[in-house]
Design a protein around this motif. Structure first.
Motif, PDB file in Angstrom:
ATOM      1  N   ARG A 131      76.874  16.326  51.789  1.00  0.00           N
ATOM      2  CA  ARG A 131      76.594  17.282  50.638  1.00  0.00           C
ATOM      3  C   ARG A 131      77.583  17.793  50.223  1.00  0.00           C
ATOM      4  O   ARG A 131      77.938  18.092  49.199  1.00  0.00           O
ATOM      5  CB  ARG A 131      75.436  18.039  51.328  1.00  0.00           C
ATOM      6  N   GLU A 132      78.679  18.307  51.054  1.00  0.00           N
ATOM      7  CA  GLU A 132      79.722  19.257  50.608  1.00  0.00           C
ATOM      8  C   GLU A 132      81.046  18.292  50.000  1.00  0.00           C
ATOM      9  O   GLU A 132      81.746  18.926  49.341  1.00  0.00           O
ATOM     10  CB  GLU A 132      80.336  19.916  51.821  1.00  0.00           C
ATOM     11  N   SER A 133      80.907  17.059  50.497  1.00  0.00           N
ATOM     12  CA  SER A 133      81.794  16.157  49.751  1.00  0.00           C
ATOM     13  C   SER A 133      81.480  16.018  48.410  1.00  0.00           C
ATOM     14  O   SER A 133      80.330  15.828  47.969  1.00  0.00           O
ATOM     15  CB  SER A 133      81.842  15.059  50.523  1.00  0.00           C
ATOM     16  N   PRO A 134      82.307  16.190  47.401  1.00  0.00           N
ATOM     17  CA  PRO A 134      82.347  15.913  46.011  1.00  0.00           C
ATOM     18  C   PRO A 134      82.072  14.552  45.478  1.00  0.00           C
ATOM     19  O   PRO A 134      82.525  13.490  46.478  1.00  0.00           O
ATOM     20  CB  PRO A 134      83.554  16.381  45.249  1.00  0.00           C
ATOM     21  N   TYR A 135      81.588  14.149  44.681  1.00  0.00           N
ATOM     22  CA  TYR A 135      81.379  12.622  43.866  1.00  0.00           C
ATOM     23  C   TYR A 135      82.694  12.452  43.637  1.00  0.00           C
ATOM     24  O   TYR A 135      83.458  13.177  43.013  1.00  0.00           O
ATOM     25  CB  TYR A 135      80.431  12.786  42.663  1.00  0.00           C
ATOM     26  N   PRO A 136      82.937  11.132  43.604  1.00  0.00           N
ATOM     27  CA  PRO A 136      84.279  10.723  43.122  1.00  0.00           C
ATOM     28  C   PRO A 136      84.389  10.885  41.518  1.00  0.00           C
ATOM     29  O   PRO A 136      83.548  10.866  40.956  1.00  0.00           O
ATOM     30  CB  PRO A 136      84.313   9.208  43.474  1.00  0.00           C
ATOM     31  N   GLU A 137      85.512  11.059  41.057  1.00  0.00           N
ATOM     32  CA  GLU A 137      85.820  10.859  39.719  1.00  0.00           C
ATOM     33  C   GLU A 137      85.435   9.525  39.266  1.00  0.00           C
ATOM     34  O   GLU A 137      85.797   8.759  39.724  1.00  0.00           O
ATOM     35  CB  GLU A 137      87.383  11.145  39.243  1.00  0.00           C
ATOM     36  N   PRO A 138      84.737   9.587  38.175  1.00  0.00           N
ATOM     37  CA  PRO A 138      84.194   8.269  37.678  1.00  0.00           C
ATOM     38  C   PRO A 138      85.154   7.265  37.602  1.00  0.00           C
ATOM     39  O   PRO A 138      85.063   6.161  37.839  1.00  0.00           O
ATOM     40  CB  PRO A 138      83.529   8.634  36.203  1.00  0.00           C
ATOM     41  N   GLY A 139      86.236   7.638  36.835  1.00  0.00           N
ATOM     42  CA  GLY A 139      87.278   6.587  36.745  1.00  0.00           C
ATOM     43  C   GLY A 139      88.045   6.062  37.841  1.00  0.00           C
ATOM     44  O   GLY A 139      88.921   5.423  37.761  1.00  0.00           O
ATOM     45  N   ALA A 140      87.856   6.747  38.940  1.00  0.00           N
ATOM     46  CA  ALA A 140      88.421   6.348  40.076  1.00  0.00           C
ATOM     47  C   ALA A 140      88.153   4.926  40.690  1.00  0.00           C
ATOM     48  O   ALA A 140      88.883   4.203  41.429  1.00  0.00           O
ATOM     49  CB  ALA A 140      88.166   7.454  41.298  1.00  0.00           C
ATOM     50  N   ALA A 141      87.052   4.265  39.985  1.00  0.00           N
ATOM     51  CA  ALA A 141      86.619   2.891  40.295  1.00  0.00           C
ATOM     52  C   ALA A 141      87.742   1.920  39.959  1.00  0.00           C
ATOM     53  O   ALA A 141      87.860   1.161  40.836  1.00  0.00           O
ATOM     54  CB  ALA A 141      85.102   2.474  39.968  1.00  0.00           C
ATOM     55  N   GLU A 142      88.180   2.091  38.745  1.00  0.00           N
ATOM     56  CA  GLU A 142      88.874   0.973  38.614  1.00  0.00           C
ATOM     57  C   GLU A 142      90.292   0.441  39.226  1.00  0.00           C
ATOM     58  O   GLU A 142      90.463  -0.739  39.293  1.00  0.00           O
ATOM     59  CB  GLU A 142      89.224   1.167  36.909  1.00  0.00           C
TER      60      GLU A 142
END
Lengths: 326, 697
Positions: B304-315
């Protein structure tokens, strides 16, 4: 008389009606009819409604064989991506028989598969791979975007004498809509103009049709009238309707959930660029999935998918009202 | 034989409780939508995961299916990172890119799960093959369920593992239900050990709730596999306590059987067994459970404390970056000319020593050179040790031995999967599929496994493999041996696609493809195979993603691939005779595509023809045309013409096939139409404001 039912119910209704109408229609696939309570089993019995093992190759191959023997099987394949396991049957067997036999035999099968389930289903259950079937001579591809089309295209698919890939969008499964009762057919190769407008032609398929319509509403409030066209079948493709619209608008934006390279959207773009060249006032732009496998994490998943804002932004771009990206 | 001792029993009990608590916590989190997506839980199967993985080392690789949380945890994946992955967080094992069905923990030897039932069985074989090539004693384990046994790739894999005597242990969790379908509905054979009997596997069936029995049976197989024997099948009769996925209405359940299975719970049985034997007192057993619960609560907090990845981190994870093979700048080495190129050869006179070879011989030489230079390179395919029907692999088995040049059965799916597994284990396999028509049999492997592994594992796994195949009509081979299906693979993020048009290009591109850390599909047109051309004896590597301009011209751009490149040059000669100077470009690689060169040319010439052998509708030419119109719209003076085959299967009758195959005549005609195209009379070119462009200036 039309009444409101969900997309999935509309598909089932079409299969049910066709099975009642024609004894040669069979229905089989994985996890189908696993209880005696199944409405198809109750109505048509286990000879016509069968569950199969996880054996896509044999399922589709068996359907082709049954079709050659005079039946009209509908195969339930769940996920479009699982058809990759059986691509040889889909591509090298089904659509070839008629041609290779010099027209002596026919293969009336329907391969029914869901696609595009972008709700955290991650890399192997979310693909929008219909383009892989669109470029295969002998195959037809239907992509219903609303319940009535789901019913009408399924009925047409079952009656078609060729193999048809029927791709239903998983996120539309419970989407309600008006569906005519009784026999209802939607012809293949006839696009549906979902919204009229004179400024730009937006071509969208499946789940993207709703997003394009929503974007069109936003744009209308800015004074931009978009014409939204759903081709409904990618093969045959109703280019005439699309080109007629482009002649009027001079601009085209294509919306496709799939990744862009070598996609169905690129195919349509190339056709418009060729046949509609003289009317084009701006380059054809596309709003597609980004070039990546669909990620699991929600914010990344949303990032790679087309949405209303991306569609509206691209429309503004082709109208010269937003900077054109390099 | 290793039997359960008190310490090990306590360790196994701890693992089973950790998995149980994890899975039940995930079920609760799923109900409240704190984990999303498709979740398959392994409650009831904890004993198998624990008893198997406890005996493995980190270097022993495990593959698993869609119900994989327990296997990952038992193999050592930290629960907090598994939980973070399920919540789609940046600290997840795969940085949120894989999720529940695609867990990977490379450092702990957990090479991943798959959402395609049985889809990674052959990958395990590839891993075992790599261990053998390296002369290591690692053992590979693959978990699967009884539902996978009805899929063709299961039989292909078991056959191949038995044939090659690979140190693989197949661990089947036979829970009697395939997804939502009970065994009686999907097979007539009750035991998977009976299914594999004819293949000659060493096999044993044990109760999935009897952890000591699983431990002993697996231990015995492991000891023998460690010595290089195999393959083995351990079948555990288990029960899936929860639905196929969370949310499954479970209409197929039999309540009576459920009650019976509850009494045979593996965790409770193991605990009772340990207490009965005096290995544990009830108090310390209870402490183990409480510790497990506390650990899982910590895992939930961590996630829960871990942030979501930056959306653009996928590419950035779509492709692996080259390590140790630096990307070169623009190609500056000695030009390796196309045999029929005339206009653009930038160097002449005395070059390096050359010899005249055929295209297929150049492929053969490139393979041999790659194998000499790098012992990780292996060649796999039907008939490759004998050289194959076109002798593309001739002599390789003699020089490098049959450990590196492996003949296979006619099992395209498994063969491709073996290459993927071997690549993930660090080899650089070159797999040959004789005709591109047959990649239909391996497409799941190529698309769902090879192309996605690097991405879904958050960059932990890479798949440096090359799939060589042939395409093209013209040999009267009919509709199933003549297709050009490259547009399919060009659609798939994660793959690279190469289509050489000359022996020199083939040599230079194949070297790069083998060195590339990503899966590369290398498509050779058979019609080019026996063309001869001069080739330097030490050819340069050609960078992927660089188009080649074979002829310069100011009037029209012809973009052609593979066989059509020669035809384009021929058409250009004819056009020149009529005063039209055509620029001819060969992209050489479709993915990545050198749009800069292509669009740059069209921006100068204002007219374009794209030509390939595939069908026009749905062929790669649409991709080229769509990209060109976007990048060069304001300079286009005529519609982009596409040359390709008609939308029919490939006919076999000679006159029909000859008419079907596009060539120089079609390219010439298309170019003439583009040149002669004009605005209809009375119709002015439409003006536009898009981007403020100055239309047709």
């Amino acid at each position: 008389m039309a009444r409101e039912i969900p997309y999935i119910a509309a598909i089932n209704e079409a299969i049910h009606l066709e099975m009642a109408r024609d004894d040669t229609v069979l229905y089989f696939g994985q996890n189908l009819a696993t209880t005696e309570n199944d409405e198809f089993v109750k109505a048509f019995g286990h000879d016509r409604v069968r569950v199969t093992p996880i054996s896509e190759t044999a399922e589709i191959g068996m359907a082709i064989g049954a079709a050659l023997a005079g039946y009209r099987p509908v195969v339930e394949l769940y996920m479009a991506e699982f058809m990759l396991v059986a691509m040889n049957q889909v591509v090298n067997e089904g659509p070839r028989f008629r041609y290779m036999s010099g027209g002596r035999v026919k293969v009336p099968i329907v391969l029914k598969a869901g696609y595009g389930f972008t709700a955290g289903w991650a890399g192997q259950h979310t693909g929008s791979i219909y383009n892989m079937f669109t470029g295969i001579p002998g195959l037809k591809v239907a992509l219903p975007a609303r319940p009535a089309d789901a019913k009408g295209l399924m009925a047409t698919a079952i009656r078609d004498d060729n193999p048809v890939c029927f791709f239903h969008h998983y996120l539309l499964t419970l989407e309600p809509g008006d569906v005519p009762e009784g026999e209802y057919l939607v012809p293949f190769g006839q696009a549906d103009i979902r919204r009229s407008g004179g400024d730009v032609t937006v071509v969208a398929t499946g789940w993207m049709v709703g997003k394009a319509l929503a974007a069109a509403e936003t744009l209308a409030s800015e004074g931009i009238e978009a014409e939204v066209i759903d081709p409904r079948t990618l093969n045959p493709l109703d280019l005439a309707t699309i080109l007629t619209s482009v002649e009027k608008t001079g601009r085209a934006v294509l919306v496709d959930q799939a990744t862009r390279r070598a996609s169905a959207s690129q195919m349509i773009a190339a056709e418009i660029a060729d046949l509609g060249f003289r009317w084009l006032k701006a380059p054809i732009k596309q709003v597609t999935g980004l070039e990546a496998t669909v990620p699991y994490s929600e914010p990344m998943e949303a990032y790679v998918l087309p949405d209303e804002e991306k569609i509206a932004g691209t429309v503004r771009q082709v109208l010269g009202e937003a900077p054109v990206a390099a | 034989m290793r039997t359960l001792d008190p310490q090990t029993a306590a360790d196994l009990l701890r693992t089973t409780w950790r998995i149980r608590c994890f899975e039940e916590r995930v079920a609760a989190l799923k109900r409240t939508l704190q984990v999303h997506g498709l979740i398959h839980l392994s409650v009831g199967g904890e004993g198998v995961a624990a008893a198997v993985c406890a005996q493995l080392r980190d270097e022993d690789v495990v593959y698993s299916g869609h119900r994989a949380h327990g296997h990952a945890i038992a193999k050592g994946a930290p629960t907090e990172r598994v939980m973070a992955e399920l919540m789609g967080r940046v600290d997840g094992l795969c940085r949120g890119l894989g999720g529940s069905m695609h867990l990977v923990d490379r450092d702990r030897g957990f090479f991943g799960a798959t959402g395609v039932v049985g889809g990674n069985l052959p990958l395990a074989l590839g891993n075992a093959l790599a261990a053998r090539v390296r002369a290591g004693d690692e053992v590979t384990v693959v978990f699967f369920g009884d539902g996978a046994v009805q899929a063709g790739h299961f039989h292909e894999s078991v056959n191949l593992a038995a044939l090659w005597r690979l140190p693989v242990i197949f661990v089947c969790e036979n829970n009697g239900v395939a997804e939502f379908t009970s065994r009686s509905e999907h097979t007539t054979v009750e035991l998977v050990s009976d299914v594999v009997a004819p293949y000659g596997l060493q096999r044993e069936t044990v109760a999935g709730s009897d952890v000591p029995a699983i431990f002993e049976a697996f231990g015995a197989f492991l000891e023998r596999a460690r010595a290089g024997n195999g393959p083995f099948l351990l079948e555990c009769l288990t029960h899936r306590r929860r639905g196929h996925y969370e949310g499954d209405p479970e209409r197929y359940r039999d309540p009576v059987a459920e009650e019976e299975w509850r009494r045979r719970d593996p965790v409770a049985r193991l605990q009772a067994h340990a207490i009965e034997n005096g290995w544990l007192d009830p108090g310390s057993a209870g402490a183990i459970e409480r510790e497990a619960q506390a650990e899982i609560e910590r895992a939930v907090r961590f996630a829960r404390e871990s942030p979501y990845p930056e959306p653009g981190a996928a590419e950035p994870f779509v492709y692996a970056l080259a390590v140790g093979c630096p990307e070169k700048g623009p190609h500056t080495g000695p030009y390796l000319g196309h045999p029929s190129a005339t206009g653009a050869r930038p160097h002449g006179g005395a070059g390096p020593p050359e010899s005249e070879v055929t295209f297929v011989r150049a492929i053969n030489d490139a393979l041999a050179r790659a194998m000499r230079a790098d012992e990780r390179v292996i060649v796999i395919g039907e008939d490759v040790a004998e050289g194959g029907p076109y002798m593309a692999t001739a002599g390789l088995a003699d020089e490098f031995g049959r450990d590196r040049v492996l003949n296979t059965p006619i099992s395209e799916g498994a063969v491709c999967g073996v290459a993927i597994g071997a690549a993930q284990a660090g080899l650089r396999p070159v797999v040959e599929i004789m005709f591109i028509d047959f990649i239909t049999l391996a497409l799941d492997q190529l698309v769902n496994q090879a192309a996605k592994a690097h991405f879904m594992s958050g960059g932990q796994l890479s798949v440096p493999m090359v799939l060589r195949t042939t395409c093209g009509a013209g040999s009267r081979s009919g509709a199933q041996h003549s297709q050009s299906l490259e547009a399919w693979v060009a659609h798939v993020p994660g793959l690279k696609v190469v289509m050489p048009s000359s022996a020199a290009d083939a040599t230079g591109l194949l070297a790069s493809a083998i060195a590339d850390p990503n899966p590369v599909v290398f498509v050779e047109n058979r019609a080019l195979y026996f063309r001869r051309e001069q080739l330097p004896e030490a050819p340069e590597r050609l960078q992927l993603g660089r188009a080649h301009t074979l002829r310069f011209g100011a009037d029209i751009t012809i973009v052609a691939t593979s066989r059509l490149v020669g035809d384009a040059l021929e058409a250009a000669d004819r056009l020149a005779a009529g005063g039209v100077q055509a620029e001819v470009i060969d992209p050489r690689t479709l993915l990545p595509l050198d749009l800069e060169t292509i669009a740059g040319s069209v921006r100068r010439t204002g007219r374009a023809v794209v030509a390939h052998e595939a069908v026009t509708l749905g062929g790669f030419g649409a991709e080229l045309a769509a990209q060109i119109q976007d990048a060069a719209f304001d300079r286009l003076e005529a519609p982009i013409q596409r040359v390709g085959a008609p939308f029919t299967p490939v006919p076999v009758s000679p006159p029909l096939e000859d008419a079907y195959r596009p060539g120089a005549g079609e390219i010439y005609a298309a170019a003439r139409s583009a040149i002669e195209w004009d605005w209809p009379e009375g119709k002015e070119p439409p003006l536009t404001t898009a981007g403020g462009r100055d239309f047709r200036s």
